[in-house]
Write an enzyme that holds these catalytic residues in place. Structure first.
Site, PDB file in Angstrom:
ATOM      1  N   LYS A   1      46.502  85.207 -41.900  1.00  0.00           N
ATOM      2  CA  LYS A   1      47.911  85.113 -42.651  1.00  0.00           C
ATOM      3  C   LYS A   1      47.254  85.956 -43.959  1.00  0.00           C
ATOM      4  O   LYS A   1      46.877  86.923 -44.250  1.00  0.00           O
ATOM      5  CB  LYS A   1      48.203  83.782 -43.335  1.00  0.00           C
ATOM      6  CG  LYS A   1      48.057  83.057 -41.286  1.00  0.00           C
ATOM      7  CD  LYS A   1      49.617  83.451 -40.671  1.00  0.00           C
ATOM      8  CE  LYS A   1      49.913  82.430 -39.485  1.00  0.00           C
ATOM      9  NZ  LYS A   1      50.051  83.194 -38.404  1.00  0.00           N
TER      10      LYS A   1
ATOM     11  N   TYR B   1      52.559  72.178 -38.024  1.00  0.00           N
ATOM     12  CA  TYR B   1      52.527  73.850 -37.892  1.00  0.00           C
ATOM     13  C   TYR B   1      52.215  73.417 -36.404  1.00  0.00           C
ATOM     14  O   TYR B   1      51.871  72.652 -35.781  1.00  0.00           O
ATOM     15  CB  TYR B   1      50.741  74.281 -37.904  1.00  0.00           C
ATOM     16  CG  TYR B   1      51.284  75.791 -36.836  1.00  0.00           C
ATOM     17  CD1 TYR B   1      52.647  76.566 -37.413  1.00  0.00           C
ATOM     18  CD2 TYR B   1      49.833  76.042 -35.916  1.00  0.00           C
ATOM     19  CE1 TYR B   1      52.500  77.448 -36.309  1.00  0.00           C
ATOM     20  CE2 TYR B   1      50.106  76.832 -35.441  1.00  0.00           C
ATOM     21  CZ  TYR B   1      51.169  77.704 -35.522  1.00  0.00           C
ATOM     22  OH  TYR B   1      51.487  78.727 -34.019  1.00  0.00           O
TER      23      TYR B   1
ATOM     24  N   ASP C   1      44.386  71.754 -43.525  1.00  0.00           N
ATOM     25  CA  ASP C   1      44.573  73.370 -42.787  1.00  0.00           C
ATOM     26  C   ASP C   1      44.878  74.069 -44.067  1.00  0.00           C
ATOM     27  O   ASP C   1      46.375  73.507 -44.819  1.00  0.00           O
ATOM     28  CB  ASP C   1      46.289  73.269 -42.548  1.00  0.00           C
ATOM     29  CG  ASP C   1      45.918  74.050 -41.438  1.00  0.00           C
ATOM     30  OD1 ASP C   1      45.902  74.684 -42.631  1.00  0.00           O
ATOM     31  OD2 ASP C   1      46.835  74.538 -40.224  1.00  0.00           O
TER      32      ASP C   1
HETATM   33  C1  LIG Z   1      49.634  76.411 -41.229  1.00  0.00           C
HETATM   34  C2  LIG Z   1      48.955  76.707 -39.412  1.00  0.00           C
HETATM   35  N1  LIG Z   1      48.035  77.090 -39.589  1.00  0.00           N
HETATM   36  C3  LIG Z   1      46.991  76.852 -38.254  1.00  0.00           C
HETATM   37  C4  LIG Z   1      47.920  78.119 -37.195  1.00  0.00           C
HETATM   38  C5  LIG Z   1      47.519  78.967 -36.318  1.00  0.00           C
HETATM   39  O1  LIG Z   1      47.043  80.559 -36.132  1.00  0.00           O
HETATM   40  P1  LIG Z   1      47.104  81.328 -35.693  1.00  0.00           P
HETATM   41  O2  LIG Z   1      48.193  82.179 -35.104  1.00  0.00           O
HETATM   42  O3  LIG Z   1      45.864  82.025 -36.258  1.00  0.00           O
HETATM   43  O4  LIG Z   1      46.410  81.313 -34.761  1.00  0.00           O
HETATM   44  C6  LIG Z   1      49.086  78.933 -38.121  1.00  0.00           C
HETATM   45  C7  LIG Z   1      50.285  79.507 -38.120  1.00  0.00           C
HETATM   46  O5  LIG Z   1      51.008  80.695 -37.966  1.00  0.00           O
HETATM   47  C8  LIG Z   1      49.383  77.935 -39.656  1.00  0.00           C
HETATM   48  O6  LIG Z   1      50.815  78.715 -39.467  1.00  0.00           O
END
Ligand SMILES: Cc1ncc(COP(=O)(O)O)c(C=O)c1O
Length: 377
Positions: A200, A104, A175
């Site tokens: 999400k 990400y 993750d």
């Molecule tokens: C796989 C993944 N990890 C972490 C994040 C980061 O999360 P946040 O947007 O809640 O900070 C995202 C955000 O799109 C994500 O898709």
């Protein structure tokens, strides 16, 4: 802990609820208090002191997520990236981190900017275990995995990566944002830390920003995470925790529908003449379908497609979508379509003709018809 004699769906339907002793209310209360009364002797009879060190509604979410993931503890944060920051800042100064080559993009950006003087990293294709082995160094403190990966949906063999990381003295962080504890249980494959963007699937309605970090053992790294959470203060707001708890109760049914929609859309796209490739681990032709089948309970609600004709062709497919909404993010009730390369920070390895789809809860026939018309000449 999650009771071993109930199924996950049963547990989820009642997650974080227990009738309130005073009122009998089934939904948990939302406590907004920032400060808590001390007893005459100066003690804190209920354990709560000040909101940065913890509040009842956020703690209820932390306990619920720890139970679902099967870990001893959880720290909730204001966003997934705040949770990522907490995990990384807890590593030794000068430490080395291995990221998947299509991690990400926010994690790469965090290491390139905020943490650039603290840590250094290499990006490695984690589907290639020899490449991982070669990249591990004595000072490697953490291997970061995301499976399915974002946005190419590559599958990492978590047990094999955990073994290699541990042999080298490094921790494995997974993750789990795309999978949630419903689809994949990283601790069962040797992960040391699990991260979630609560924004999400866990919340599930595109109206909450939050993050969570969970350790397999409540060790000194997690103590540093807790200390960062409570001292630097990137904490989750109680209202966000309350909405996340509400979302969790429907996570099981939402994900079933999202996985089914993804499966049907992936099969449709795989046959379409304007589609160069579909990235979805549920398709038998996916390179690592067998690993996904072994370590996931279903293949998830995310998929990507490569549109023949390059970036302009991909952009015009997204432009014509009517049921899918053009937006970033994922895991909500509404299906999203996104031209991924143009939102990621450069340099990005994401192909410029890739569109990422987050499947919502709509009728699969309507989603397929929408893609059919958007892909027509
Ligand atoms: C796989 C993944 N990890 C972490 C994040 C980061 O999360 P946040 O947007 O809640 O900070 C995202 C955000 O799109 C994500 O898709």
């Amino acid at each position: 802990m999650r009771s071993t004699d109930t199924n996950l769906d049963t547990h989820l339907a009642q997650a974080g609820t227990s009738p309130d002793a005073e009122t009998g209310a089934l939904a948990p209360p939302l406590h907004r208090a920032t400060t808590f009364e001390r007893a005459p002797d100066g003690s804190y009879p209920n354990d709560y002191v000040y909101a940065r060190q913890g509040t009842p509604t956020v703690r209820r979410l932390e306990t619920t997520l720890a139970e679902l993931e099967g870990g001893p503890a959880c720290a909730a944060f204001a966003s997934g990236m705040a949770a990522a920051h907490a995990a990384l800042q807890g590593l030794p100064f000068g430490g080395h981190v291995i990221l998947p080559d299509d991690v990400y993009y926010g994690v790469r950006e965090l290491l390139d900017t905020v943490l650039d003087e603290h840590l250094h990293y290499d990006a490695v294709d984690l589907t290639d275990l020899d490449a991982l082995d070669a990249a591990l160094r004595p000072e490697t403190a953490l291997v970061w995995a995301e499976t399915p990966s974002n946005p190419l949906l590559k599958i990492t063999d978590l047990a094999a990566v955990a073994d290699l990381a541990h042999e080298a003295g490094a921790r494995l962080l997974v993750d789990g944002t795309w999978t949630t504890p419903v689809l994949q249980r990283p601790f069962e494959y040797g992960a040391d830390l699990v991260l979630h963007s609560v924004t999400k699937y866990l919340s599930g309605h595109s109206d909450v920003l939050g993050g969570a970090l969970l350790p397999r053992t409540d060790d000194e790294h997690f103590e540093r995470v807790r200390s960062f959470q409570q001292t630097a203060g990137p904490v989750m707001d109680p209202a966000a925790a309350w909405l996340a708890l509400r979302g969790l109760r429907t996570l099981g049914v939402r994900l079933k529908r999202q996985c089914e929609n993804a499966r049907r859309v992936a099969r449709f796209l795989a046959e379409h003449e304007r589609v160069e490739r579909v990235c979805y681990p549920g398709l038998p032709e996916h390179d690592d379908h067998a690993i996904a089948e072994r370590q996931m309970s279903d293949f998830g609600g995310m998929l990507s497609l490569l549109v023949k004709g390059g970036e302009d062709a991909a952009m015009s497919v997204a432009a014509r979508a009517e049921v899918f909404t053009r937006a970033t993010s994922l895991g909500g009730t509404e299906s999203l379509i996104e031209h991924r390369a143009s939102i990621e920070a450069p340099p990005t390895a994401t192909p410029d003709h890739l569109l990422r789809l987050s499947m919502g809860l709509e009728d699969a026939d309507d989603l397929i018809e929408d893609l059919r018309q958007a892909l027509s000449d």
